[in-house]
Design a protein around this motif. Structure first.
Motif, PDB file in Angstrom:
ATOM      1  N   VAL A 122      17.343  32.848 -72.479  1.00  0.00           N
ATOM      2  CA  VAL A 122      18.340  32.868 -71.409  1.00  0.00           C
ATOM      3  C   VAL A 122      17.830  32.039 -70.231  1.00  0.00           C
ATOM      4  O   VAL A 122      16.696  32.225 -69.778  1.00  0.00           O
ATOM      5  CB  VAL A 122      18.628  34.309 -70.947  1.00  0.00           C
ATOM      6  CG1 VAL A 122      19.607  34.314 -69.775  1.00  0.00           C
ATOM      7  CG2 VAL A 122      19.176  35.147 -72.091  1.00  0.00           C
TER       8      VAL A 122
ATOM      9  N   LYS B  53      20.111  25.879 -72.698  1.00  0.00           N
ATOM     10  CA  LYS B  53      20.397  27.304 -72.904  1.00  0.00           C
ATOM     11  C   LYS B  53      21.912  27.519 -73.025  1.00  0.00           C
ATOM     12  O   LYS B  53      22.695  26.969 -72.254  1.00  0.00           O
ATOM     13  CB  LYS B  53      19.869  28.152 -71.736  1.00  0.00           C
ATOM     14  CG  LYS B  53      18.389  27.948 -71.404  1.00  0.00           C
ATOM     15  CD  LYS B  53      17.490  28.433 -72.495  1.00  0.00           C
ATOM     16  CE  LYS B  53      16.037  28.550 -72.032  1.00  0.00           C
ATOM     17  NZ  LYS B  53      15.484  27.338 -71.406  1.00  0.00           N
ATOM     18  N   ALA B  54      22.312  28.347 -73.973  1.00  0.00           N
ATOM     19  CA  ALA B  54      23.732  28.651 -74.154  1.00  0.00           C
ATOM     20  C   ALA B  54      24.250  29.519 -73.017  1.00  0.00           C
ATOM     21  O   ALA B  54      25.410  29.419 -72.618  1.00  0.00           O
ATOM     22  CB  ALA B  54      23.950  29.344 -75.496  1.00  0.00           C
ATOM     23  N   LYS B  55      23.395  30.378 -72.519  1.00  0.00           N
ATOM     24  CA  LYS B  55      23.781  31.250 -71.417  1.00  0.00           C
ATOM     25  C   LYS B  55      22.708  31.225 -70.339  1.00  0.00           C
ATOM     26  O   LYS B  55      21.516  31.097 -70.642  1.00  0.00           O
ATOM     27  CB  LYS B  55      23.989  32.683 -71.900  1.00  0.00           C
ATOM     28  CG  LYS B  55      25.240  32.878 -72.740  1.00  0.00           C
ATOM     29  CD  LYS B  55      25.456  34.346 -73.072  1.00  0.00           C
ATOM     30  CE  LYS B  55      26.754  34.531 -73.864  1.00  0.00           C
ATOM     31  NZ  LYS B  55      26.975  35.961 -74.197  1.00  0.00           N
ATOM     32  N   SER B  56      23.148  31.395 -69.111  1.00  0.00           N
ATOM     33  CA  SER B  56      22.189  31.391 -68.004  1.00  0.00           C
ATOM     34  C   SER B  56      22.748  32.193 -66.841  1.00  0.00           C
ATOM     35  O   SER B  56      23.918  32.571 -66.828  1.00  0.00           O
ATOM     36  CB  SER B  56      21.874  29.959 -67.564  1.00  0.00           C
ATOM     37  OG  SER B  56      23.062  29.275 -67.223  1.00  0.00           O
ATOM     38  N   VAL B  57      21.897  32.432 -65.860  1.00  0.00           N
ATOM     39  CA  VAL B  57      22.258  33.279 -64.728  1.00  0.00           C
ATOM     40  C   VAL B  57      21.598  32.749 -63.461  1.00  0.00           C
ATOM     41  O   VAL B  57      20.509  32.163 -63.520  1.00  0.00           O
ATOM     42  CB  VAL B  57      21.829  34.742 -64.991  1.00  0.00           C
ATOM     43  CG1 VAL B  57      20.319  34.852 -65.091  1.00  0.00           C
ATOM     44  CG2 VAL B  57      22.345  35.699 -63.923  1.00  0.00           C
TER      45      VAL B  57
ATOM     46  N   ARG C 143      27.590  33.480 -63.158  1.00  0.00           N
ATOM     47  CA  ARG C 143      26.863  34.753 -63.256  1.00  0.00           C
ATOM     48  C   ARG C 143      25.780  34.811 -62.183  1.00  0.00           C
ATOM     49  O   ARG C 143      24.931  33.926 -62.107  1.00  0.00           O
ATOM     50  CB  ARG C 143      26.260  34.915 -64.654  1.00  0.00           C
ATOM     51  CG  ARG C 143      27.299  35.230 -65.730  1.00  0.00           C
ATOM     52  CD  ARG C 143      26.669  35.326 -67.111  1.00  0.00           C
ATOM     53  NE  ARG C 143      26.313  34.017 -67.620  1.00  0.00           N
ATOM     54  CZ  ARG C 143      27.104  33.263 -68.385  1.00  0.00           C
ATOM     55  NH1 ARG C 143      28.315  33.703 -68.712  1.00  0.00           N
ATOM     56  NH2 ARG C 143      26.707  32.087 -68.821  1.00  0.00           N
TER      57      ARG C 143
ATOM     58  N   THR D 250      25.608  28.116 -64.150  1.00  0.00           N
ATOM     59  CA  THR D 250      25.285  29.377 -64.827  1.00  0.00           C
ATOM     60  C   THR D 250      26.529  30.207 -65.146  1.00  0.00           C
ATOM     61  O   THR D 250      26.432  31.432 -65.296  1.00  0.00           O
ATOM     62  CB  THR D 250      24.322  30.211 -63.965  1.00  0.00           C
ATOM     63  OG1 THR D 250      24.959  30.529 -62.714  1.00  0.00           O
ATOM     64  CG2 THR D 250      23.028  29.464 -63.709  1.00  0.00           C
ATOM     65  N   GLY D 251      27.669  29.561 -65.237  1.00  0.00           N
ATOM     66  CA  GLY D 251      28.884  30.259 -65.636  1.00  0.00           C
ATOM     67  C   GLY D 251      29.342  31.296 -64.626  1.00  0.00           C
ATOM     68  O   GLY D 251      30.032  32.259 -64.984  1.00  0.00           O
TER      69      GLY D 251
ATOM     70  N   THR E 221      17.815  26.292 -67.052  1.00  0.00           N
ATOM     71  CA  THR E 221      19.111  26.333 -67.756  1.00  0.00           C
ATOM     72  C   THR E 221      19.241  25.278 -68.841  1.00  0.00           C
ATOM     73  O   THR E 221      20.086  25.411 -69.730  1.00  0.00           O
ATOM     74  CB  THR E 221      20.267  26.150 -66.755  1.00  0.00           C
ATOM     75  OG1 THR E 221      20.109  24.888 -66.082  1.00  0.00           O
ATOM     76  CG2 THR E 221      20.281  27.269 -65.726  1.00  0.00           C
TER      77      THR E 221
END
Length: 668
Positions: free
Chosen positions: A575, A547-551, A603, A600-601, A544
């Protein structure tokens, strides 16, 4: 009379030609009856098995080799009767195979007759994902050739009891003929039908019934009487139960098999109140000296390379020339093997089972009273290493999974740490009630159930445990673990046995621990210097940073490598991902997930080789919701479908959208 709904049969009708490779028997009225040459059945089984082996699948020779004469004779008689009565064979008989490992022999026999859509060419796809010729006979994949599915030993026999009862009830009175092995006869379901069939027949509730028993005193782990106990008293008791028993000392003599089957069918038709059992002494692995003399009777396929086939087939044919078309097939196999070797990539992994054996041996050497109670599959589950080192602490109850679990509960009540083992599908379907009763008796056990999910790829749906977590995770006082590598298996299995002993010594009742694991090779570990905890989820990778987005990708057991590959592919697309390995599936580590989901928001992707209903994803999401964790989720699993045979589990992961590519799609 209650009229049944008319169901149009999907079975293929009478063959329109004699067998391509044939022999002959004499009927009572002096006619020469063509039959499938048993040698050709053994040869074709060998060839199709080699196709499966090169594809990466296991296969079987010994059982179908033993049954070859009996099956040839049975089909020849049935087809002869149908021809003379000018009817389709299925209007006169039900033919059911409960010796699941022998289904490839029936595929070979049908291809020999060129019936049910089978040809020699179609046999080459045996056990592949492209074929309906699954490892065991399955109606949903091959309805033209299979009337009642088989696989787990002893499971088809009771269904044929129902067939014969329904025949009598409807007044149709077709003859039911069931084939079963001595190993399958050890199962509880089979023993129930051994008693029920003659009892119900005597009461006038059964149509004519014939049971053909192939008795060669052999199961997977060795000779039945040496590994567990003799089955002779069981078969001798059939007469007392009410069966008419025809003993057939030469169960691999084609003419004598034919004569016995004709006698059995005619006797059963003359008096349906007395079912007939043919007790045939056979030789498992007959055809070659090496397989016939091996401890398991050549249970699997003994050859590693098609270059060995010419000598193998020559021995099957007793030195006579075998059909030249087989050489053409062998040439194709040789070319395929050469291509495989040219493209081969070294497999650096190992079986998870290695860790199971290591943990058990360490625990026993540390003084813990560990005992092994098995039901014929220790070589496949990893327990064999312990049993070899501590034979005096090892027990085999025969092919009887329910009995195995209940026996272990007895050992537990007297202070031992019993470890049971079998395939996951058999362990959970046949072990759930004994596990429950063991818990009620304060008699916990430790279970090693292997070949989870699609990991038993080649054997097909009957062997693929797609509900394994759902079936046992809700039993009180049972902890469920899904293992992903041998190092994890060693650490967690040892910890469970150690905790078991501590609880007993402190006067507490331990929980039962069930360890599920795959069949194929996996990395020994995924993280150098990894720590393993029975109660904690394990973070395997975190990409992560920056990274702007992650999961978050949460998985367990055999899907861990797919999750790691997905994280790698996602990173290539910018990602991030946190891969969490949840070994303990029915006790959610909420705190670890709070941390990673915050990263990871919220997600979350869950993925498992299990039905969506009642699986790891459902248990995880419910646990997180109960823990007041906020997240949004995409869950991947099997959507109410059965599997089928394939050479490797990856082919089924792709088909059911639980592979790395599917994880990436869900994450994005």
């Amino acid at each position: 009379m209650t009229e049944p709904i008319q169901i149009k049969t999907k079975l293929a009708g009478n063959p329109t030609q004699e067998p391509q490779f044939k022999s002959f028997v004499k009927s009572k009225d002096g006619r020469s009856i063509p039959v499938a040459d048993p040698r050709s059945t053994r040869a074709l089984v060998s060839l199709m098995d080699m196709n499966a082996v090169l594809g990466g699948a296991a296969s079987h020779y010994g059982g179908p080799a033993a049954f070859a004469e009996l099956m040839s004779a049975m089909h020849a008689h049935v087809f002869d009767v149908a021809t003379r009565e000018k009817k389709q064979w299925f209007d006169l008989f039900h033919l059911v195979n409960d010796a699941g490992h022998c289904e490839n022999g029936l595929y070979a026999l049908k291809a020999n007759y060129n019936m049910a859509g089978l040809t020699l060419e179609s046999l080459k796809k045996f056990r592949s994902i492209e074929s309906g010729l699954t490892g065991h006979g399955e109606v949903h994949c091959f309805p033209e050739g299979v009337f009642v599915s088989n696989g787990p030993l002893g499971s088809a026999f009771p269904q044929t009891q129902g067939l014969a009862m329904a025949e009598a009830f409807s007044g149709k009175n077709r003859v039911t003929i069931t084939a079963i092995s001595d190993g399958a006869s050890m199962e509880g379901e089979a023993k129930e039908s051994f008693a029920a069939v003659p009892g119900l027949a005597q009461a006038g509730k059964m149509a004519p019934y014939v049971l053909i028993i192939s008795d060669n005193n052999t199961k997977l782990s060795g000779r039945i009487d040496q590994e567990s106990f003799s089955m002779n008293p069981t078969f001798e008791s059939l007469k007392s139960l009410g069966w008419k028993v025809i003993t057939l000392p030469e169960g691999n003599n084609l003419q004598k098999c034919y004569d016995a089957i004709v006698e059995a069918v005619e006797t059963a038709k003359a008096n349906p109140k007395v079912p007939v059992a043919i007790w045939a002494k056979t030789v498992k692995g007959i055809g070659t000296k090496k397989t016939a003399e091996s401890a398991s009777g050549g249970h699997g396929f003994p050859l590693k390379s098609p270059t060995e086939l010419p000598a193998f087939l020559s021995e099957i044919y007793g030195g006579e020339a075998y059909p030249s078309v087989f050489d053409t097939w062998i040439s194709e196999l040789n070319k395929w093997e050469a291509d495989i070797k040219a493209k081969a990539v070294k497999d650096s992994g190992e079986k998870i089972q290695t860790g199971i054996s290591s943990a058990m041996i360490r625990a026993r050497k540390a003084g813990l009273p560990v005992v092994s109670v098995t039901s014929d599959l220790p070589g496949s589950t990893g327990v064999a290493g312990f049993r070899k080192e501590f034979p005096q602490d090892s027990f085999d109850v025969g092919v009887a999974e329910s009995n195995m679990v209940s026996t272990a509960a007895g050992f537990s009540k007297l202070g031992y740490i019993p470890v049971v083992d079998t395939f996951a599908q058999f362990g959970v379907t046949k072990g759930a009630l004994p596990l429950t009763m063991g818990a009620l008796s304060e008699a916990p056990i430790i279970a090693v159930f292997s070949h989870t999910g699609f990991q038993d790829a080649a054997d097909g749906a009957s062997h693929q445990a797609l509900s394994y977590m759902a079936m046992v995770a809700s039993i009180p006082h049972v902890d469920v673990y899904s293992l992903s590598c041998s190092e994890e298996a060693d650490a967690l299995m040892y910890a469970a046995m150690e905790n078991f002993a501590k609880d007993r010594k402190a006067g507490r009742v331990p929980h039962s621990s069930i360890f599920f694991l795959g069949r194929e090779n996996f990395p020994k570990t995924y993280v150098a210097g990894a720590a393993y905890d029975l109660k904690k989820a394990q973070i395997l990778v975190d990409t992560t940073a920056g990274k702007a987005k992650s999961v978050t990708i949460a998985t367990t057991g055999s899907l861990v490598p797919q999750a790691l590959e997905a994280a790698k592919q996602l990173e290539g697309q910018g990602v991030g991902a946190v891969v969490v390995n949840c070994a303990n599936v029915n006790h959610v580590d909420v705190e670890t997930f709070k941390t990673v989901l915050a990263k990871t928001g919220g997600r979350l992707v869950t993925v498992e080789d299990h039905q969506m209903i009642g699986g790891f994803g459902q248990m995880l999401c419910h646990g997180l919701l109960q823990g007041r964790v906020e997240f949004k989720v995409k869950s991947l699993g099997v959507h109410g479908q059965f599997g089928q045979s394939s050479y490797t589990a990856l082919e089924l992961y792709k088909k059911h959208n639980i592979d790395a590519s599917a994880i990436v799609t869900a994450a994005l």
